[in-house]
Motif scaffolding. Structure first.
Motif, mmCIF file in Angstrom:
data_model
loop_
_atom_site.group_PDB
_atom_site.id
_atom_site.type_symbol
_atom_site.label_atom_id
_atom_site.label_comp_id
_atom_site.label_asym_id
_atom_site.label_seq_id
_atom_site.Cartn_x
_atom_site.Cartn_y
_atom_site.Cartn_z
ATOM 1 N N LEU A 11 -16.779 4.506 -34.314
ATOM 2 C CA LEU A 11 -16.329 3.312 -33.801
ATOM 3 C C LEU A 11 -16.272 3.388 -32.128
ATOM 4 N N PHE A 12 -15.737 4.508 -31.811
ATOM 5 C CA PHE A 12 -15.949 4.672 -30.012
ATOM 6 C C PHE A 12 -17.262 4.498 -29.602
ATOM 7 N N PHE A 13 -18.287 5.146 -30.401
ATOM 8 C CA PHE A 13 -19.597 5.138 -29.897
ATOM 9 C C PHE A 13 -20.021 3.472 -29.891
ATOM 10 N N VAL A 14 -20.038 2.984 -30.910
ATOM 11 C CA VAL A 14 -20.601 1.540 -31.011
ATOM 12 C C VAL A 14 -19.918 0.547 -30.119
ATOM 13 N N LEU A 15 -18.642 0.697 -29.986
ATOM 14 C CA LEU A 15 -17.925 -0.204 -28.986
ATOM 15 C C LEU A 15 -18.315 0.203 -27.455
ATOM 16 N N MET A 16 -18.663 1.334 -27.218
ATOM 17 C CA MET A 16 -18.999 1.818 -25.926
ATOM 18 C C MET A 16 -20.378 1.253 -25.539
ATOM 19 N N THR A 17 -21.342 1.377 -26.706
ATOM 20 C CA THR A 17 -22.721 0.840 -26.538
ATOM 21 C C THR A 17 -22.547 -0.735 -26.172
ATOM 22 N N VAL A 18 -22.104 -1.344 -26.916
ATOM 23 C CA VAL A 18 -21.705 -2.742 -26.890
ATOM 24 C C VAL A 18 -21.175 -2.951 -25.307
ATOM 25 N N LEU A 19 -20.282 -2.576 -25.192
ATOM 26 C CA LEU A 19 -19.632 -2.426 -23.749
ATOM 27 C C LEU A 19 -20.714 -2.260 -22.612
ATOM 28 N N THR A 20 -21.316 -1.179 -22.761
ATOM 29 C CA THR A 20 -22.574 -0.804 -21.834
ATOM 30 C C THR A 20 -23.583 -2.241 -21.639
ATOM 31 N N VAL A 21 -23.919 -2.674 -22.745
ATOM 32 C CA VAL A 21 -24.823 -3.865 -22.732
ATOM 33 C C VAL A 21 -24.440 -5.005 -21.971
ATOM 34 N N ILE A 22 -23.085 -5.093 -22.075
ATOM 35 C CA ILE A 22 -22.641 -6.440 -21.629
ATOM 36 C C ILE A 22 -22.272 -6.149 -20.012
ATOM 37 N N TRP A 23 -21.803 -5.042 -19.806
ATOM 38 C CA TRP A 23 -21.320 -4.671 -18.294
ATOM 39 C C TRP A 23 -22.577 -4.515 -17.540
ATOM 40 N N ALA A 24 -23.821 -4.323 -18.126
ATOM 41 C CA ALA A 24 -24.963 -4.185 -17.178
ATOM 42 C C ALA A 24 -25.173 -5.470 -16.478
ATOM 43 N N ALA A 25 -24.881 -6.537 -17.457
ATOM 44 C CA ALA A 25 -25.148 -7.997 -17.020
ATOM 45 C C ALA A 25 -24.045 -8.199 -15.785
ATOM 46 N N VAL A 26 -22.798 -7.724 -16.303
ATOM 47 C CA VAL A 26 -21.786 -8.038 -15.132
ATOM 48 C C VAL A 26 -22.370 -7.259 -13.933
ATOM 49 N N CYS A 27 -22.726 -6.193 -13.963
ATOM 50 C CA CYS A 27 -23.082 -5.435 -12.736
ATOM 51 C C CYS A 27 -24.014 -6.272 -11.961
ATOM 52 N N LEU A 28 -25.179 -6.816 -12.948
ATOM 53 C CA LEU A 28 -26.254 -7.350 -12.070
ATOM 54 C C LEU A 28 -25.717 -8.715 -11.562
ATOM 55 N N LEU A 29 -24.754 -9.533 -12.018
ATOM 56 C CA LEU A 29 -24.139 -10.667 -11.417
ATOM 57 C C LEU A 29 -23.308 -10.230 -10.255
ATOM 58 N N ALA A 30 -22.408 -9.123 -10.066
ATOM 59 C CA ALA A 30 -21.942 -8.628 -9.129
ATOM 60 C C ALA A 30 -22.717 -8.157 -7.721
ATOM 61 N N ALA A 31 -24.121 -8.007 -8.058
ATOM 62 C CA ALA A 31 -24.780 -7.391 -6.942
ATOM 63 C C ALA A 31 -24.757 -8.034 -5.736
ATOM 64 N N PRO A 32 -24.522 -9.276 -5.683
ATOM 65 C CA PRO A 32 -24.555 -9.940 -4.298
ATOM 66 C C PRO A 32 -23.241 -9.874 -3.623
ATOM 67 N N LEU A 33 -22.211 -9.194 -4.236
ATOM 68 C CA LEU A 33 -21.089 -9.123 -3.595
ATOM 69 C C LEU A 33 -20.779 -8.066 -2.513
ATOM 70 N N PRO A 34 -19.794 -8.240 -1.710
ATOM 71 C CA PRO A 34 -19.697 -6.853 -0.828
ATOM 72 C C PRO A 34 -19.470 -5.682 -1.520
ATOM 73 N N TYR A 35 -20.032 -4.393 -0.962
ATOM 74 C CA TYR A 35 -19.938 -3.385 -1.758
ATOM 75 C C TYR A 35 -18.516 -2.713 -2.400
ATOM 76 N N ALA A 36 -17.461 -3.036 -1.679
ATOM 77 C CA ALA A 36 -16.345 -2.577 -2.309
ATOM 78 C C ALA A 36 -15.775 -3.409 -3.601
ATOM 79 N N LYS A 37 -16.165 -4.658 -3.610
ATOM 80 C CA LYS A 37 -15.741 -5.400 -4.953
ATOM 81 C C LYS A 37 -16.842 -5.048 -5.965
ATOM 82 N N ARG A 38 -18.180 -4.838 -5.559
ATOM 83 C CA ARG A 38 -19.230 -4.416 -6.579
ATOM 84 C C ARG A 38 -18.974 -3.191 -7.059
ATOM 85 N N TYR A 39 -18.416 -2.277 -6.303
ATOM 86 C CA TYR A 39 -17.985 -0.824 -6.817
ATOM 87 C C TYR A 39 -16.676 -1.072 -7.733
#
Length: 258
Positions: A11-39
């Motif tokens: 269950l942990f592995f499945v949820l972490m995998t799904v979260l990783t895919v979703i959060w990669a998109a979030v990181c890409l959306l956050a790319a234009p933000l100042p570094y402190a916010k992006r981090y």
């Protein structure tokens, strides 16, 4: 019992995998933000994973020696047993971290894309001395910006109760830049073992040592001090893993640390 551990780990592995895919998109959306916010937004993935490890797998943690973290740039040199600490440090440390890691990790789908957007130091190990020159160049800039550089002197994850060869890279960076190092002992491998799908419930101890100044030391001597402190502290936080072993002996000094 093992079947229950397997289900929880699955269950942990499945949820972490799904979260990783979703959060990669979030990181890409956050790319234009100042570094402190992006981090900040990138590190929410780490917060979620550590929380899921606790809620699903029963992996808790405690931190010793938090008062040893100075309000100044430092180089963290940590024991490396598990993926857990690489996730934990980024979300827990009070300053942004700069990991030194092999460049190939940035090619890993989703996960690699996220870390590629942060100011880390990916290195090409095949370049030898040129790779270390890159570490010094980028490390000096990151430290000047007030960030903390983190490295794992053993270079790879080491099984519980064992010790890898401590490399001098982190100590060399400290000597070159005049930056103190902070040694960290961690026994995450007891709950999240290397190359194991099964995650075990328990309490991970993260023990932070006092800063060590590089003044008057060469990289070998500084590495030895870090190694002796970490390996000695590992016997304190994981006594069962070292019960049948003799005390650690520093190779250059011959001093025994019990």
């Amino acid at each position: 019992m093992r079947f229950i551990l397997f289900l929880r780990s699955l269950l942990f592995f499945v949820l972490m995998t799904v979260l990783t895919v979703i959060w990669a998109a979030v990181c890409l959306l956050a790319a234009p933000l100042p570094y402190a916010k992006r981090y900040y937004w990138t590190s929410r993935w780490n917060v979620a994973v550590i929380w899921m490890a606790k809620a699903i797998c029963g992996i808790r943690y405690r931190v010793k020696g938090l008062e040893n973290l100075p309000d100044a740039p430092v180089i963290l040199l940590s024991k490396h047993q598990s993926a857990w600490e690489t996730i934990f440090y980024l979300m827990y440390m009070p300053r942004p971290l700069v990991y030194v890691f092999k460049k190939e990790l940035t090619y890993v789908p989703f996960f690699g894309w996220g870390i590629a957007l942060l100011r880390m130091i990916p290195i090409d190990r095949s370049k030898g001395r040129d790779a270390f020159a890159q570490v010094v160049e980028h490390g000096r800039k990151r430290l000047a910006d007030g960030q903390w550089v983190i490295m794992f002197p053993e270079g790879t994850r080491i099984p519980v109760g064992q010790k890898g060869k401590y490399k001098h890279g982190g100590a060399r960076l400290a000597v070159e830049t005049g930056t103190a190092v902070v040694p960290i002992a961690v026994n995450a491998g007891e709950c999240w073992p290397k190359n194991s799908f099964i995650k075990r419930p328990g309490v991970i101890t993260v023990s932070i040592g006092a800063p060590i100044s590089p003044e008057g030391l060469d990289a070998a001597d500084l590495t030895l001090q870090v190694e002796n402190w970490i390996e000695s502290e590992m016997r304190v936080i994981s006594p069962a893993a070292y019960r049948n072993q003799a005390g650690h002996v520093g190779k250059r000094s011959g001093r025994k640390v019990s």
